[in-house]
Design a protein around this motif. Structure first.
Motif, PDB file in Angstrom:
ATOM      1  N   VAL A 477       0.865  -1.184   0.000  1.00 10.47           N
ATOM      2  CA  VAL A 477       0.000   0.000   0.000  1.00 10.47           C
ATOM      3  C   VAL A 477       0.902   1.235   0.000  1.00 10.47           C
ATOM      4  CG1 VAL A 477      -1.839   1.203   1.214  1.00 10.47           C
ATOM      5  CG2 VAL A 477      -1.640  -1.288   1.412  1.00 10.47           C
ATOM      6  N   PRO A 478       1.091   1.834  -1.180  1.00 13.13           N
ATOM      7  CA  PRO A 478       2.009   2.987  -1.206  1.00 13.13           C
ATOM      8  C   PRO A 478       1.533   4.124  -0.302  1.00 13.13           C
ATOM      9  CG  PRO A 478       1.563   2.193  -3.436  1.00 13.13           C
ATOM     10  CD  PRO A 478       0.633   1.455  -2.514  1.00 13.13           C
ATOM     11  N   ALA A 584       0.479   5.658  -6.211  1.00 12.26           N
ATOM     12  CA  ALA A 584      -0.199   5.871  -4.937  1.00 12.26           C
ATOM     13  C   ALA A 584      -1.633   5.371  -4.945  1.00 12.26           C
ATOM     14  CB  ALA A 584      -0.172   7.351  -4.558  1.00 12.26           C
ATOM     15  N   GLU A 585      -2.257   5.359  -6.145  1.00 16.11           N
ATOM     16  CA  GLU A 585      -3.643   4.888  -6.187  1.00 16.11           C
ATOM     17  C   GLU A 585      -3.724   3.380  -6.475  1.00 16.11           C
ATOM     18  OE1 GLU A 585      -2.571   7.069  -9.992  1.00 16.11           O
ATOM     19  OE2 GLU A 585      -2.344   7.321  -7.841  1.00 16.11           O
ATOM     20  N   SER A 586      -2.593   2.702  -6.347  1.00 14.15           N
ATOM     21  CA  SER A 586      -2.573   1.265  -6.608  1.00 14.15           C
ATOM     22  C   SER A 586      -2.358   0.468  -5.325  1.00 14.15           C
ATOM     23  CB  SER A 586      -1.429   0.915  -7.562  1.00 14.15           C
ATOM     24  OG  SER A 586      -1.610   1.550  -8.793  1.00 14.15           O
ATOM     25  N   ILE A 587      -2.749  -0.791  -5.419  1.00 18.56           N
ATOM     26  CA  ILE A 587      -2.429  -1.736  -4.352  1.00 18.56           C
ATOM     27  C   ILE A 587      -1.783  -2.938  -5.005  1.00 18.56           C
ATOM     28  CG2 ILE A 587      -3.476  -3.386  -2.748  1.00 18.56           C
ATOM     29  CD1 ILE A 587      -5.209  -1.278  -1.691  1.00 18.56           C
ATOM     30  N   GLY A 588      -0.670  -3.391  -4.415  1.00 19.58           N
ATOM     31  CA  GLY A 588       0.004  -4.584  -4.931  1.00 19.58           C
ATOM     32  C   GLY A 588      -0.245  -5.764  -4.008  1.00 19.58           C
ATOM     33  N   MET A 589      -0.156  -6.939  -4.549  1.00 23.23           N
ATOM     34  CA  MET A 589      -0.294  -8.109  -3.685  1.00 23.23           C
ATOM     35  C   MET A 589       0.594  -9.221  -4.225  1.00 23.23           C
ATOM     36  SD  MET A 589      -3.620  -9.907  -1.949  1.00 23.23           S
ATOM     37  CE  MET A 589      -4.620  -9.953  -3.399  1.00 23.23           C
ATOM     38  N   ALA A 590       1.217  -9.931  -3.316  1.00 21.70           N
ATOM     39  CA  ALA A 590       2.050 -11.066  -3.711  1.00 21.70           C
ATOM     40  C   ALA A 590       1.732 -12.234  -2.801  1.00 21.70           C
ATOM     41  CB  ALA A 590       3.534 -10.705  -3.620  1.00 21.70           C
ATOM     42  N   ILE A 591       1.582 -13.409  -3.412  1.00 25.66           N
ATOM     43  CA  ILE A 591       1.455 -14.641  -2.640  1.00 25.66           C
ATOM     44  C   ILE A 591       2.835 -15.277  -2.619  1.00 25.66           C
ATOM     45  CG2 ILE A 591       0.385 -16.924  -2.528  1.00 25.66           C
ATOM     46  CD1 ILE A 591      -1.913 -15.728  -4.264  1.00 25.66           C
ATOM     47  N   VAL A 592       3.393 -15.388  -1.439  1.00 22.05           N
ATOM     48  CA  VAL A 592       4.697 -16.023  -1.305  1.00 22.05           C
ATOM     49  C   VAL A 592       4.472 -17.420  -0.743  1.00 22.05           C
ATOM     50  CG1 VAL A 592       6.955 -15.920  -0.192  1.00 22.05           C
ATOM     51  CG2 VAL A 592       5.878 -13.822  -1.024  1.00 22.05           C
ATOM     52  N   ARG A 593       4.987 -18.408  -1.419  1.00 22.61           N
ATOM     53  CA  ARG A 593       4.800 -19.796  -0.994  1.00 22.61           C
ATOM     54  C   ARG A 593       5.545 -20.067   0.313  1.00 22.61           C
ATOM     55  NH1 ARG A 593       6.301 -23.125  -6.392  1.00 22.61           N
ATOM     56  NH2 ARG A 593       7.803 -23.867  -4.858  1.00 22.61           N
ATOM     57  N   PRO A 594       5.215 -21.136   0.975  1.00 22.45           N
ATOM     58  CA  PRO A 594       5.888 -21.437   2.237  1.00 22.45           C
ATOM     59  C   PRO A 594       7.407 -21.575   2.100  1.00 22.45           C
ATOM     60  CG  PRO A 594       3.879 -22.736   2.046  1.00 22.45           C
ATOM     61  CD  PRO A 594       4.057 -22.023   0.741  1.00 22.45           C
ATOM     62  N   ASP A 595       7.911 -21.891   0.891  1.00 27.80           N
ATOM     63  CA  ASP A 595       9.358 -22.008   0.696  1.00 27.80           C
ATOM     64  C   ASP A 595       9.989 -20.713   0.197  1.00 27.80           C
ATOM     65  OD1 ASP A 595       8.369 -22.010  -1.899  1.00 27.80           O
ATOM     66  OD2 ASP A 595       8.860 -24.105  -2.289  1.00 27.80           O
ATOM     67  N   GLY A 596       9.230 -19.617   0.201  1.00 27.24           N
ATOM     68  CA  GLY A 596       9.830 -18.316  -0.108  1.00 27.24           C
ATOM     69  C   GLY A 596       9.754 -17.930  -1.575  1.00 27.24           C
ATOM     70  N   TYR A 597       9.238 -18.803  -2.410  1.00 29.44           N
ATOM     71  CA  TYR A 597       9.098 -18.468  -3.828  1.00 29.44           C
ATOM     72  C   TYR A 597       7.817 -17.659  -4.052  1.00 29.44           C
ATOM     73  CZ  TYR A 597      13.048 -21.191  -5.439  1.00 29.44           C
ATOM     74  OH  TYR A 597      14.327 -21.634  -5.670  1.00 29.44           O
ATOM     75  N   GLY A 599       4.545 -17.014  -5.624  1.00 29.72           N
ATOM     76  CA  GLY A 599       3.549 -17.847  -6.275  1.00 29.72           C
ATOM     77  C   GLY A 599       2.797 -17.052  -7.330  1.00 29.72           C
ATOM     78  N   MET A 600       2.490 -15.812  -6.985  1.00 31.23           N
ATOM     79  CA  MET A 600       1.754 -14.953  -7.901  1.00 31.23           C
ATOM     80  C   MET A 600       1.932 -13.524  -7.384  1.00 31.23           C
ATOM     81  SD  MET A 600      -1.912 -15.869  -9.580  1.00 31.23           S
ATOM     82  CE  MET A 600      -3.018 -15.614  -8.237  1.00 31.23           C
ATOM     83  N   ILE A 601       2.016 -12.605  -8.288  1.00 37.41           N
ATOM     84  CA  ILE A 601       2.202 -11.203  -7.886  1.00 37.41           C
ATOM     85  C   ILE A 601       1.499 -10.314  -8.897  1.00 37.41           C
ATOM     86  CG2 ILE A 601       4.490 -11.119  -9.039  1.00 37.41           C
ATOM     87  CD1 ILE A 601       5.338  -9.102  -6.865  1.00 37.41           C
ATOM     88  N   ASP A 602       0.858  -9.282  -8.424  1.00 34.54           N
ATOM     89  CA  ASP A 602       0.126  -8.405  -9.342  1.00 34.54           C
ATOM     90  C   ASP A 602      -0.207  -7.096  -8.626  1.00 34.54           C
ATOM     91  OD1 ASP A 602      -1.064  -7.707 -11.762  1.00 34.54           O
ATOM     92  OD2 ASP A 602      -1.979  -9.691 -11.967  1.00 34.54           O
ATOM     93  N   SER A 603      -0.707  -6.139  -9.377  1.00 31.83           N
ATOM     94  CA  SER A 603      -1.165  -4.897  -8.747  1.00 31.83           C
ATOM     95  C   SER A 603      -2.469  -4.451  -9.401  1.00 31.83           C
ATOM     96  CB  SER A 603      -0.096  -3.804  -8.851  1.00 31.83           C
ATOM     97  OG  SER A 603       0.120  -3.455 -10.199  1.00 31.83           O
ATOM     98  N   TRP A 604      -3.223  -3.691  -8.658  1.00 28.92           N
ATOM     99  CA  TRP A 604      -4.546  -3.263  -9.106  1.00 28.92           C
ATOM    100  C   TRP A 604      -4.751  -1.783  -8.824  1.00 28.92           C
ATOM    101  CZ3 TRP A 604      -3.308  -7.656  -6.593  1.00 28.92           C
ATOM    102  CH2 TRP A 604      -3.665  -8.871  -7.204  1.00 28.92           C
ATOM    103  N   ASP A 605      -5.525  -1.157  -9.644  1.00 22.50           N
ATOM    104  CA  ASP A 605      -6.004   0.160  -9.298  1.00 22.50           C
ATOM    105  C   ASP A 605      -6.919   0.000  -8.078  1.00 22.50           C
ATOM    106  OD1 ASP A 605      -6.453   3.101 -10.563  1.00 22.50           O
ATOM    107  OD2 ASP A 605      -8.236   2.376  -9.513  1.00 22.50           O
ATOM    108  N   MET A 606      -6.803   0.940  -7.177  1.00 19.77           N
ATOM    109  CA  MET A 606      -7.507   0.832  -5.904  1.00 19.77           C
ATOM    110  C   MET A 606      -9.003   0.547  -6.065  1.00 19.77           C
ATOM    111  SD  MET A 606      -7.125   3.646  -3.007  1.00 19.77           S
ATOM    112  CE  MET A 606      -5.490   4.202  -3.429  1.00 19.77           C
ATOM    113  N   ALA A 607      -9.577   1.135  -7.123  1.00 23.98           N
ATOM    114  CA  ALA A 607     -11.017   0.977  -7.338  1.00 23.98           C
ATOM    115  C   ALA A 607     -11.370  -0.431  -7.796  1.00 23.98           C
ATOM    116  CB  ALA A 607     -11.487   1.991  -8.387  1.00 23.98           C
ATOM    117  N   LYS A 608     -10.365  -1.203  -8.178  1.00 23.20           N
ATOM    118  CA  LYS A 608     -10.662  -2.510  -8.794  1.00 23.20           C
ATOM    119  C   LYS A 608     -10.190  -3.688  -7.954  1.00 23.20           C
ATOM    120  CE  LYS A 608     -10.461  -0.489 -13.412  1.00 23.20           C
ATOM    121  NZ  LYS A 608      -9.568  -0.209 -14.537  1.00 23.20           N
ATOM    122  N   VAL A 609      -9.984  -3.444  -6.658  1.00 21.21           N
ATOM    123  CA  VAL A 609      -9.418  -4.532  -5.847  1.00 21.21           C
ATOM    124  C   VAL A 609     -10.387  -5.687  -5.654  1.00 21.21           C
ATOM    125  CG1 VAL A 609      -7.623  -3.258  -4.621  1.00 21.21           C
ATOM    126  CG2 VAL A 609      -9.970  -3.282  -3.730  1.00 21.21           C
TER     127      VAL A 609
END
Lengths: 625, 625
Positions: A477-478, A584-597, A599-609
């Motif tokens: 969350v910037p 600043a109007e974006s939110i990023g999200m990352a799924i980190v697997r239990p082994d630290g890799y 898994g998936m990463i992306d960002s969205w405009d705040m209005a589209k979360v």
């Protein structure tokens, strides 16, 4: 005792007669697996045919990624305190000279005016190429590495069953179980144990491997043979405390690596000048020392003490299968791949095989993930094994070609050598994202320094959340204040997608809790599964501490207060390292697997979360039960 | 067993019947002394009247300098792993409100609209004011601190004699020895031990102190009383994991400090509103909790568990003498000074008393230094004790005056609170230099990061050379190649001044070697006394690694290859931190005492380094034997 195990006692020794996972081999790979399972709360029995842990020799170089893994396990301290740290590598060359004698006595008289010279000396893991927080090889004897894992496992109630030689395994009729036999080598008694899974971490000559159909090793065995010695060297050679690659036209290649307790590991090429393999009978410590002495002349080389001597022939081979088709029997470590020791990769790759397998076995054994998840183990780790073999062939070739080739080989492969370059291709657990990010699925979580909001402690984001076998979901969350309503929506999606899974997982962990040890009282791991046993939620914001209170956050984040981080320490902070320029109007999200890799990463405009719901669904529903 | 001790065995327990130093009290101060002596190879017996180490409560805050000291001792790891780190301090205030009840039951009904508010939150040890490499308070229970010192001491063969209550000491007729009696509290047997020195680390009610003429405590006992509780708090107060100073007009001052294992230490002012001391019978955990609850309202305060409760009355007193005139009996720690607990200074100052005394006792006991050296202990540490008391009076005052006064008091004294501001005035061991340097005699060696030439390891210059009871002599060479002949001259002066002392010391350490423990095999301390047992020689240069070889240096520096450092890491490097702008044609030199204080520091034009002989002479000849 392990939580899921029934126990039967044979004399003084207590052995589980039924368990979830049997691990064969208590070397680095087997111990990493058993240690992880003991933490996650999956019942495990680990068999080893040796009476004790490794006392001398064998693998001893921990690469930067392995150091990170041990830090994540909170097991690095004794190794960092007692190991030798190698930060630089020095290249030496000795040109052809006319007068040469290969016999030890004559050599004493031989002289040469030919110079032996350093062609370069440089950092082994330059920051701009690797970016590791521990940019060095840690030389800590294999027995030390085994010991920290054993001690920790024992503190969680799991002990290695020693003098136990695995002999066979067969399916139990009508049940989805294996019957595993081993011999107590002290009494020659045959014992039987039932388990759901069998993992062979039993080395290049793996016996477990023979129980996996079509799992032979494939690849080349070369004529390149090396002698290896550990001991304390007396020399006037100036670079004894750097890693040294020395190429001599007369006496072959030499590799010197500093070790703990003032020792040096010496690798000496044993191929004769013509390229034929050296007669095994000739490969004595005296012969190896003489070759080294010749190569290092005019510098002195004497042993003050010798702790270990060994020889090996370089083979580059990978097993055709790492598991059986029904996903019950697996191999990991040297049982699945072998290669040269020159780049100190063996134990590192082996331990990360197990690190990849452990959390998957735990989730499947608990019924939280589909059995198909286990097949990603083979897909991912066989890819790495082939990467390793390909690198190793090139590395050995470069070693014999000369310093220019070797230096280039190092530069080209340094991320891989460090362990951070072991990356997975897109698959079930590594899903390509639609928007471009700096890091991508299949890569390791990047190191970064952040401030923990709750107590203002500066921490390493890649180390702070303890390894509990859970996913880590990072929200970026910037600008916090303007993002609060979007954060609420996001947390609703998380609850919706992961709510049922969480309830399922909570029941499982209620029944079979994670392996507790006394140091948990100090580490307080329970701070990190307040929301779910399936994932830890974390937030990274570029807003400052004074701009918000924890009580203003959505409840799920309030409960996750120990993983709310401020991205306020580094000029190029965590957010930028992961996402580049996240608006600043974006939110990023990352799924980190239990082994630290990732898994998936992306960002969205705040209005589209709200779209994160489908995104999360697409990831977790594909393999979670 | 300690190397100099004769042993006699009483039943199962082995007690030295003759030793060099008897230490009374195995708290932080006594253990620091005995641990240091065990390392240095001076025979020591440590008596304690308790059956075991501290289990709960008491001192628990380690200041940044103390963390540095434990790092120098290589004992910090378990404390850093298990302790809580407090980086920030938060100030809260609660204004007067009209409706107030002091009884527990009534309070439950009372309400108030008056706000409780945070007036500030900031870093406890700002880098620009303190510059510590560990800028936090480490909360690790006193028993944990004792344990690491005990474990290390035991690994060197020295054990605490438990259930041993010191009763008396008297001179042995005709010998320069003391006869020391103690009672075995398990059997009531009286035992006698002969020793050269007796040190009382036996707390505020020191029994040893009574054997030093004219050593009464002087100073004030105030009416300020505090209740102290340790436990796990359930609260919605947002800053529970920061250090919190809360001033409430209604219910006095509160101090909250986070602790290990999720606990909080709560200090509650017990003085009644009128300033009279609270009746001791009233100072119960319930009363203290009620006061705290009142002060923190509207936030909740419940104990999930309570581990310890205590009360104390603030006194600020210093013993008139820290030693007897013949320099045979000493006191250290709380036996010499007492004060409030608010600024978490007690154990820190106490351990540094011992840290100051240990190396002096070792040198004098070995006959390497004059007995007069011991008098500097009293001079130096009494000065610090008075500094502490003066600070404490102001600190307590500021605490009650309010957040502005307290914040100013923190800013003014933060280096002292951190432990780095404990500085000695000019004296035998701290000689003012003629040329101006950034740091001066009497100050602590400053932290800086440098690269070790020999193995390219980045190290902390203040931590790298192990503590062997030796002086450290640092030579600063901005430009190496042009300084080689000056370096030769300098090394000649060193050999000339310290040669005989070194020979003397080498004979002593040959006879009574340093206390060895198994971790020494990994730490390799012998790398640092290759030149002398009296000092380790070190060099810091701004030249790069590629500009010179170790073999080009004077022999004394070649032998000191493990302490040749490159000043190439920080923008403001070690050289600049110590000397400011040291010109390329200059050489700097600093004598760092065994306890890390600068003894003398100066710089010379390269052509004039022969003058260092008189300079070195003037320092060492004044107190070395």
């Amino acid at each position: 005792m392990s939580p899921i195990a029934d126990a039967e006692c044979y004399g003084a020794e207590c052995v589980s007669a039924s368990t979830t996972v049997v691990v064969v081999g208590a070397g680095p790979s087997g111990l990493m697996l058993a240690n992880n399972l003991a933490r996650f709360g999956t019942s495990v029995v680990i068999l080893d045919d040796r009476p004790d842990k490794t006392s001398t020799g064998k693998a001893d170089g921990m690469q930067p990624k392995t150091i990170e893994t041990f830090k994540q396990l909170r097991l690095a301290d004794p190794l960092l305190r007692n190991g030798a740290k190698v930060f630089d590598i020095s290249f030496w060359v000795k040109l052809l000279h006319s007068k040469k004698s290969s016999s030890l006595t004559n050599f004493q008289e031989s002289t040469t005016d030919q110079p032996m010279r350093r062609t370069g000396r440089k950092l082994h893991y330059p920051d701009h190429l690797v970016g590791a927080s521990d940019p060095y090889i840690l030389l800590a004897h294999q027995g030390m590495v085994e010991e920290v894992m054993i001690d920790d496992m024992e503190s969680r109630g799991v002990f290695v069953t020693r003098n136990a030689r695995f002999t066979s395994c067969s399916p139990v009729d009508g049940m989805d179980q294996l019957q595993i036999q081993y011999e107590d080598t002290a009494t020659n008694a045959i014992r039987t144990i039932k388990a759901d899974y069998l993992v062979g971490c039993d080395g290049a000559r793996s016996k477990v491997r023979s129980f996996i159909p079509d799992a032979d090793l494939e690849g080349e065995i070369t004529n390149a043979a090396w002698g290896v010695m550990d001991g304390v060297i007396d020399t006037d050679f100036p670079d004894l405390w750097s890693k040294v690659a020395l190429r001599s036209h007369s006496a072959g290649s030499i590799l010197l690596i500093p070790r703990e307790r003032g020792m040096t590991r010496l690798y000496v090429e044993l191929s004769s000048t013509g390229g034929e393999r050296v007669d095994k009978a000739k490969a004595t410590p005296e012969y190896v020392t003489q070759r080294a002495r010749e190569a290092m002349h005019p510098f002195k080389l004497e042993w003050k003490s010798v702790e270990w001597f060994g020889t090996y022939v370089v083979g580059q081979r990978v097993a055709k299968r790492f598991m059986d088709p029904s996903a019950k029997v697996f191999i990991a470590g040297d049982a699945g791949h072998c290669h040269s020791a020159l780049a100190a990769q063996g134990a590192n790759t082996s331990m990360h095989d197990s690190f990849n397998l452990a959390w998957k076995l735990n989730l499947v054994a608990r019924g939280l993930a589909k059995s198909s998840l286990l097949h990603t183990y083979e897909e991912e780790r066989q890819k790495i094994a082939h990467d390793l073999i390909n690198f190793d062939v090139e590395h050995c070739k470069a070693f014999s070609e000369g310093e220019t080739a070797l230096a280039k080989n190092f530069d080209d492969n340094i991320r891989f050598i460090a362990g951070f370059g072991a990356e997975y291709t897109p698959g079930t657990l590594t899903r390509v994202s639609s928007s471009p990010c700096r890091i991508q699925a299949g890569m390791l979580q990047l190191p970064a320094k952040v401030t923990r909001y709750i107590d203002a402690n500066p921490v390493d984001v890649q180390l702070d959340i303890p390894l509990l076998g859970q996913f880590k979901i990072y929200i970026f969350v910037p600008e916090l204040r303007s993002s609060l309503s979007a954060l609420n929506v996001l947390c609703e999606q998380l609850a919706s997608v992961l709510g049922e899974l969480t309830a399922h997982a909570d029941r499982s962990f209620e029944k079979h809790s994670r392996g507790h040890c006394s140091s948990d009282d100090f580490q307080q791991p329970q701070r990190y599964n307040t929301v779910s046993n399936i994932f830890t939620l974390a937030m990274v914001t570029k807003s400052s501490q004074s701009e918000f209170e924890i009580s203003e956050l959505p409840e799920m984040l309030q409960k996750s207060r120990w993983s709310v981080y401020l991205d306020d320490i580094q000029a190029t902070g965590c957010t930028e390292r992961w996402f580049g320029n996240l608006e600043a109007e974006s939110i990023g999200m990352a799924i980190v697997r239990p082994d630290g890799y990732i898994g998936m990463i992306d960002s969205w405009d705040m209005a589209k979360v709200a779209a994160t719901r489908a995104w999360l669904d697409s990831y977790f529903l594909s393999f979670m039960a």
